[in-house]
Design a protein around this motif. Structure first.
Motif, PDB file in Angstrom:
ATOM      1  N   MET A  48       0.873  -1.174   0.000  1.00 43.82           N
ATOM      2  CA  MET A  48       0.000   0.000   0.000  1.00 43.82           C
ATOM      3  C   MET A  48       0.909   1.221   0.000  1.00 43.82           C
ATOM      4  N   VAL A  49       0.631   2.167  -0.875  1.00 44.09           N
ATOM      5  CA  VAL A  49       1.402   3.404  -0.949  1.00 44.09           C
ATOM      6  C   VAL A  49       0.527   4.534  -0.434  1.00 44.09           C
ATOM      7  N   ASP A  50       1.013   5.225   0.572  1.00 41.98           N
ATOM      8  CA  ASP A  50       0.265   6.348   1.131  1.00 41.98           C
ATOM      9  C   ASP A  50       0.653   7.608   0.374  1.00 41.98           C
ATOM     10  N   GLY A  51      -0.220   8.027  -0.538  1.00 38.50           N
ATOM     11  CA  GLY A  51       0.019   9.217  -1.338  1.00 38.50           C
ATOM     12  C   GLY A  51      -0.643  10.446  -0.752  1.00 38.50           C
ATOM     13  N   GLY A  52      -1.119  10.329   0.478  1.00 38.07           N
ATOM     14  CA  GLY A  52      -1.803  11.454   1.110  1.00 38.07           C
ATOM     15  C   GLY A  52      -3.298  11.398   0.860  1.00 38.07           C
ATOM     16  N   LYS A  53      -4.001  12.344   1.406  1.00 31.50           N
ATOM     17  CA  LYS A  53      -5.461  12.398   1.306  1.00 31.50           C
ATOM     18  C   LYS A  53      -5.885  12.741  -0.121  1.00 31.50           C
ATOM     19  N   CYS A  54      -6.892  12.029  -0.615  1.00 33.42           N
ATOM     20  CA  CYS A  54      -7.456  12.295  -1.943  1.00 33.42           C
ATOM     21  C   CYS A  54      -8.283  13.571  -1.903  1.00 33.42           C
ATOM     22  N   ASN A  55      -8.262  14.299  -3.003  1.00 32.59           N
ATOM     23  CA  ASN A  55      -9.071  15.514  -3.099  1.00 32.59           C
ATOM     24  C   ASN A  55     -10.538  15.199  -3.342  1.00 32.59           C
ATOM     25  N   ILE A  56     -10.795  14.073  -4.011  1.00 34.39           N
ATOM     26  CA  ILE A  56     -12.163  13.708  -4.374  1.00 34.39           C
ATOM     27  C   ILE A  56     -12.418  12.290  -3.879  1.00 34.39           C
ATOM     28  N   GLY A  57     -13.496  12.071  -3.157  1.00 30.80           N
ATOM     29  CA  GLY A  57     -13.812  10.746  -2.644  1.00 30.80           C
ATOM     30  C   GLY A  57     -14.920  10.068  -3.438  1.00 30.80           C
ATOM     31  N   ILE A  58     -15.058  10.429  -4.697  1.00 32.36           N
ATOM     32  CA  ILE A  58     -16.098   9.846  -5.548  1.00 32.36           C
ATOM     33  C   ILE A  58     -15.427   8.943  -6.568  1.00 32.36           C
ATOM     34  N   ARG A  74     -19.863   3.101 -15.642  1.00 30.80           N
ATOM     35  CA  ARG A  74     -20.008   3.365 -14.209  1.00 30.80           C
ATOM     36  C   ARG A  74     -19.988   4.875 -14.008  1.00 30.80           C
ATOM     37  N   PRO A  75     -21.073   5.438 -13.480  1.00 30.65           N
ATOM     38  CA  PRO A  75     -21.075   6.879 -13.234  1.00 30.65           C
ATOM     39  C   PRO A  75     -20.134   7.228 -12.089  1.00 30.65           C
ATOM     40  N   GLY A  76     -19.589   8.414 -12.154  1.00 30.58           N
ATOM     41  CA  GLY A  76     -18.681   8.874 -11.113  1.00 30.58           C
ATOM     42  C   GLY A  76     -18.594  10.375 -11.108  1.00 30.58           C
ATOM     43  N   PHE A  77     -17.417  10.891 -10.774  1.00 29.60           N
ATOM     44  CA  PHE A  77     -17.214  12.324 -10.622  1.00 29.60           C
ATOM     45  C   PHE A  77     -17.471  13.081 -11.925  1.00 29.60           C
ATOM     46  N   ILE A  78     -17.017  12.538 -13.042  1.00 21.95           N
ATOM     47  CA  ILE A  78     -17.249  13.175 -14.342  1.00 21.95           C
ATOM     48  C   ILE A  78     -18.640  12.769 -14.810  1.00 21.95           C
ATOM     49  N   THR A  79     -19.485  13.770 -15.078  1.00 23.12           N
ATOM     50  CA  THR A  79     -20.881  13.505 -15.399  1.00 23.12           C
ATOM     51  C   THR A  79     -21.098  13.280 -16.894  1.00 23.12           C
ATOM     52  N   GLU A  80     -22.287  12.802 -17.223  1.00 21.08           N
ATOM     53  CA  GLU A  80     -22.666  12.633 -18.625  1.00 21.08           C
ATOM     54  C   GLU A  80     -22.605  13.979 -19.355  1.00 21.08           C
ATOM     55  N   ASP A  81     -23.065  15.045 -18.707  1.00 18.22           N
ATOM     56  CA  ASP A  81     -22.994  16.380 -19.319  1.00 18.22           C
ATOM     57  C   ASP A  81     -21.548  16.811 -19.563  1.00 18.22           C
ATOM     58  N   ASP A  82     -20.645  16.508 -18.625  1.00 18.88           N
ATOM     59  CA  ASP A  82     -19.226  16.823 -18.822  1.00 18.88           C
ATOM     60  C   ASP A  82     -18.697  16.145 -20.083  1.00 18.88           C
ATOM     61  N   ILE A  83     -19.055  14.889 -20.249  1.00 15.26           N
ATOM     62  CA  ILE A  83     -18.598  14.120 -21.399  1.00 15.26           C
ATOM     63  C   ILE A  83     -19.176  14.696 -22.691  1.00 15.26           C
ATOM     64  N   LYS A  84     -20.474  14.975 -22.690  1.00 13.01           N
ATOM     65  CA  LYS A  84     -21.110  15.548 -23.886  1.00 13.01           C
ATOM     66  C   LYS A  84     -20.496  16.895 -24.261  1.00 13.01           C
ATOM     67  N   ASN A  85     -20.241  17.735 -23.265  1.00 15.90           N
ATOM     68  CA  ASN A  85     -19.636  19.049 -23.524  1.00 15.90           C
ATOM     69  C   ASN A  85     -18.231  18.918 -24.079  1.00 15.90           C
ATOM     70  N   THR A  86     -17.480  17.949 -23.575  1.00 13.27           N
ATOM     71  CA  THR A  86     -16.118  17.733 -24.061  1.00 13.27           C
ATOM     72  C   THR A  86     -16.139  17.239 -25.499  1.00 13.27           C
ATOM     73  N   ILE A  87     -17.039  16.312 -25.794  1.00 16.97           N
ATOM     74  CA  ILE A  87     -17.138  15.784 -27.159  1.00 16.97           C
ATOM     75  C   ILE A  87     -17.518  16.897 -28.123  1.00 16.97           C
ATOM     76  N   ARG A  88     -18.491  17.722 -27.724  1.00 19.51           N
ATOM     77  CA  ARG A  88     -18.911  18.842 -28.585  1.00 19.51           C
ATOM     78  C   ARG A  88     -17.750  19.789 -28.870  1.00 19.51           C
ATOM     79  N   SER A  89     -16.941  20.063 -27.851  1.00 20.18           N
ATOM     80  CA  SER A  89     -15.840  21.011 -28.035  1.00 20.18           C
ATOM     81  C   SER A  89     -14.694  20.407 -28.849  1.00 20.18           C
ATOM     82  N   CYS A  90     -14.636  19.071 -28.977  1.00 22.51           N
ATOM     83  CA  CYS A  90     -13.574  18.419 -29.743  1.00 22.51           C
ATOM     84  C   CYS A  90     -13.924  18.259 -31.213  1.00 22.51           C
ATOM     85  N   LYS A  91     -15.191  18.332 -31.560  1.00 24.43           N
ATOM     86  CA  LYS A  91     -15.598  18.155 -32.961  1.00 24.43           C
ATOM     87  C   LYS A  91     -15.148  19.347 -33.786  1.00 24.43           C
ATOM     88  N   THR A  92     -14.761  19.050 -35.040  1.00 32.04           N
ATOM     89  CA  THR A  92     -14.314  20.121 -35.934  1.00 32.04           C
ATOM     90  C   THR A  92     -15.334  20.398 -37.002  1.00 32.04           C
TER      91      THR A  92
END
Length: 92
Positions: A48-58, A74-92
């Motif tokens: 086990m490596v102790d890297g200190g306290k995590c900033n996000i516990g999700i 698996r849903p988590g910290f990054i939401t479906e909207d985050d993903i959709k917004n990123t995909i939209r901004s990557c399209k040319t």
């Protein structure tokens, strides 16, 4: 991608794809420091490596992308909207 300098070095030096689960027993909350998980994993893992306290516990969001179509496995910290917004901004 974890926000931890130690694991960034592990990933950088492994020269391999790397996937890792959250440090928790299934159905238990993810720990945010080594004290949260030490008893659960003592004697069950080699190191086990102790890297200190995590900033996000999700949990991490796990996404499968086939033919440019993302599917959240698996849903988590990054939401479906985050993903959709990123995909939209990557399209040319």
């Amino acid at each position: 991608m974890p926000d931890n300098k130690i694991i960034h070095k592990v990933i950088e030096n492994s020269n391999l794809p790397l996937a890792a689960p959250s440090a928790n027993i299934s159905s238990k909350p993810s720990g945010t420091c080594i004290e949260d998980i030490k008893d659960d994993f003592d004697g069950k893992v080699d190191l086990m490596v102790d890297g200190g306290k995590c900033n996000i516990g999700i949990e991490s969001t796990v996404v499968k992308v086939i033919d440019g179509v993302p599917t959240i496995l698996r849903p988590g910290f990054i939401t479906e909207d985050d993903i959709k917004n990123t995909i939209r901004s990557c399209k040319t």
